[in-house]
Write an enzyme that holds these catalytic residues in place. Structure first.
Site, PDB file in Angstrom:
ATOM      1  N   GLN A  78       0.842  -1.198   0.000  1.00 27.11           N
ATOM      2  CA  GLN A  78       0.000   0.000   0.000  1.00 27.11           C
ATOM      3  C   GLN A  78       0.877   1.248   0.000  1.00 27.11           C
ATOM      4  O   GLN A  78       1.083   1.878   1.034  1.00 27.11           O
ATOM      5  CB  GLN A  78      -0.878  -0.035   1.255  1.00 27.11           C
ATOM      6  N   PHE A  79       1.403   1.614  -1.171  1.00 30.86           N
ATOM      7  CA  PHE A  79       2.294   2.777  -1.247  1.00 30.86           C
ATOM      8  C   PHE A  79       1.591   4.065  -0.846  1.00 30.86           C
ATOM      9  O   PHE A  79       2.227   5.022  -0.422  1.00 30.86           O
ATOM     10  CB  PHE A  79       2.914   2.907  -2.649  1.00 30.86           C
ATOM     11  N   THR A  80       0.260   4.108  -0.938  1.00 32.52           N
ATOM     12  CA  THR A  80      -0.472   5.335  -0.602  1.00 32.52           C
ATOM     13  C   THR A  80      -0.413   5.671   0.887  1.00 32.52           C
ATOM     14  O   THR A  80      -0.794   6.771   1.279  1.00 32.52           O
ATOM     15  CB  THR A  80      -1.941   5.251  -1.069  1.00 32.52           C
TER      16      THR A  80
END
Length: 152
Positions: A78-80
């Site tokens: 989950q890079f966000t």
């Protein structure tokens, strides 16, 4: 490294309409990686999550770990989680590690979680368009960050 930990009674990740990972009782882990994360960060996080006592005992107190309840884990990249909304309305993701750095760290974290739990964990697919569904139990949601270990 930043992880959103959600206690669930069930969670599933689908990619292109096909189930990639699925668990019943356990933890859904949304995992964000930044470029300066280290092996020590990964080990600390895996150990902390495996031992986190957030499942209810017979007296309805959160006193049991994922290991105690023999629960499962579903890890989703989950890079966000490293979104910066400081300027304007469009988030910047410059603090998230690029795939060349993040993928090996994420894969190593999966291995460390499996070692900490003593069993395989379920995963999504790094960089894929994933549809995640869950039934949050409690709800219990905890956010941990290796850059803020003193808070955890």
């Amino acid at each position: 490294m930043r992880v959103v930990i959600q206690r669930v009674t069930q969670a599933t990740v689908e990619i292109e309409g096909k189930v990639k990972g699925q668990i019943s009782l356990g933890l859904l882990l949304l995992v964000g990686i930044t470029a300066d994360d280290t092996e020590e960060d990964l080990k600390w996080m895996a150990g902390k999550i495996a031992g986190l006592r957030i499942f209810s005992d017979a007296d309805a107190k959160m006193n049991l770990s994922l290991q105690d309840v023999q629960g499962d884990a579903l890890l989703i990249s989950q890079f966000t989680l490293y979104a910066s909304t400081k300027k304007g309305n469009r988030p910047s993701y410059v603090n998230a590690a690029p795939p060349a750095v993040a993928v090996p760290l994420y894969e190593r974290f999966v291995v460390l979680m499996e070692q900490a739990l003593g069993k395989p964990v379920q995963t999504g697919e790094f960089g894929a368009d994933m549809k995640v569904s869950l039934l949050n139990d409690g709800p219990v949601t905890i956010i941990m960050d290796t850059k803020q270990k003193d808070l955890f």
